[in-house]
Scaffold this active site. Structure first.
Site, PDB file in Angstrom:
ATOM      1  N   TYR A  45      21.087  11.895  -7.104  1.00  0.00           N
ATOM      2  CA  TYR A  45      22.208  11.132  -6.544  1.00  0.00           C
ATOM      3  C   TYR A  45      23.080  10.563  -7.663  1.00  0.00           C
ATOM      4  O   TYR A  45      24.310  10.670  -7.627  1.00  0.00           O
ATOM      5  CB  TYR A  45      21.662  10.005  -5.672  1.00  0.00           C
ATOM      6  CG  TYR A  45      22.731   9.120  -5.075  1.00  0.00           C
ATOM      7  CD1 TYR A  45      23.536   9.578  -4.041  1.00  0.00           C
ATOM      8  CD2 TYR A  45      22.940   7.824  -5.549  1.00  0.00           C
ATOM      9  CE1 TYR A  45      24.518   8.770  -3.484  1.00  0.00           C
ATOM     10  CE2 TYR A  45      23.918   7.011  -5.006  1.00  0.00           C
ATOM     11  CZ  TYR A  45      24.703   7.495  -3.977  1.00  0.00           C
ATOM     12  OH  TYR A  45      25.687   6.689  -3.441  1.00  0.00           O
TER      13      TYR A  45
ATOM     14  N   SER B 202      32.379   6.345  -5.290  1.00  0.00           N
ATOM     15  CA  SER B 202      31.263   6.637  -6.178  1.00  0.00           C
ATOM     16  C   SER B 202      30.176   5.582  -5.985  1.00  0.00           C
ATOM     17  O   SER B 202      29.994   5.069  -4.889  1.00  0.00           O
ATOM     18  CB  SER B 202      31.762   6.691  -7.629  1.00  0.00           C
ATOM     19  OG  SER B 202      30.728   7.099  -8.493  1.00  0.00           O
TER      20      SER B 202
ATOM     21  N   LYS C 113      27.180  11.313  -8.686  1.00  0.00           N
ATOM     22  CA  LYS C 113      28.202  10.280  -8.831  1.00  0.00           C
ATOM     23  C   LYS C 113      28.715  10.202 -10.272  1.00  0.00           C
ATOM     24  O   LYS C 113      29.905   9.939 -10.504  1.00  0.00           O
ATOM     25  CB  LYS C 113      27.640   8.928  -8.391  1.00  0.00           C
ATOM     26  CG  LYS C 113      27.261   8.871  -6.918  1.00  0.00           C
ATOM     27  CD  LYS C 113      28.443   9.182  -5.999  1.00  0.00           C
ATOM     28  CE  LYS C 113      28.105   8.940  -4.538  1.00  0.00           C
ATOM     29  NZ  LYS C 113      29.244   9.217  -3.636  1.00  0.00           N
TER      30      LYS C 113
END
Length: 250
Positions: free
Chosen positions: A154, A140, A158
């Site tokens: 993004y 992650s 994660k």
């Protein structure tokens, strides 16, 4: 050195970056590694360089989630039940909201999160894993917890991975499967160039100097935490998000 002797470990993104280092360290610890990704030639270069024997190469298409599960089935048939899965394949593209393409946003969610979910689903079927050893690890990012401007998609991908890790850890604890994630800050891989290009080289260097007093994180640093989570030394750890922050505060 952690002991993974005889264990079968599947690693996505094994052709480069963090995934390649994880594959090498796992093999060095005695594991049989399934090198998984989309570029056969690059994966093969990694596979033949791994110490030990019993390593395989598998291709998968990130856009075909059913194919991800079929890949797991094939790996188990070839190599035996899994003791670990590491999802290191991922993409990053930093964009301000006004510049976000919905297609690229969906692609990032697919590769960074949905493939992890498909791997977890495929590997958690009875007979496909060793309950006393099974560890699923997602690569992650601290961006999933402390996102900067431009990280909206993004970071969301994660953050989704992080949330699923915590939920799945509770769901599968009784079946002997552990779920964890390693969450580094900026890592010295080609992906960091996206960040440098987005904020500028001077701002990037300043961020490293002031925000990461222990220095830029190397793939080795991340892989060491992954190996710990794959090993028996972490056999009571599940649902953890291990931060690698290089001394920074976020």
């Amino acid at each position: 050195m952690y002991d993974l002797g005889g264990r079968v470990i599947a690693v996505t993104g094994a052709s480069s970056g963090i995934g390649r280092i994880v594959a090498f360290k796992a093999a060095s610890a005695g594991a049989h590694v399934a090198c998984c990704g989309r570029n056969y030639d690059k994966l093969e270069l990694v596979r033949v360089s791994l110490p030990g024997e019993g390593h395989y190469t598998y291709l998968f298409d990130s856009m075909d989630l059913n194919g991800v599960e079929k890949m797991i089935v094939t790996a188990v048939k070839d190599m035996g039940p899994l003791s670990g899965v590491v999802h290191s394949a991922g993409i990053s593209a930093l964009r301000l909201l006004r510049d976000i393409s919905y297609d690229s946003a969906m692609e990032m969610m697919q590769i960074n999160f949905m493939v992890f979910l498909a791997l977890a689903k495929g590997a958690s079927r009875r007979g496909r894993y060793k309950p006393s050893e099974m560890s699923v690890v997602g690569i992650s990012s601290l961006a999933g917890m402390y996102p900067d401007p431009g990280f909206s998609v993004y970071a969301a991908s994660k953050a989704a991975l992080n949330a699923s890790v915590k939920s799945l850890a509770k769901e599968y604890a009784s079946r002997g499967i552990r779920f964890n994630a390693v969450c580094p800050s900026i890592v010295n891989t080609p992906m960091k160039e996206n960040f440098t290009a987005f904020i500028g080289e001077n701002a990037f260097n300043e961020k490293i100097e002031k925000g990461m007093p222990l220095g830029l994180i190397e793939p080795d640093d991340v892989a060491n935490s992954v190996l710990f989570l794959l090993s028996d030394e972490s056999n009571k750890i599940s649902g953890a998000l291990i931060e690698i922050n290089s001394g920074g505060s976020f």
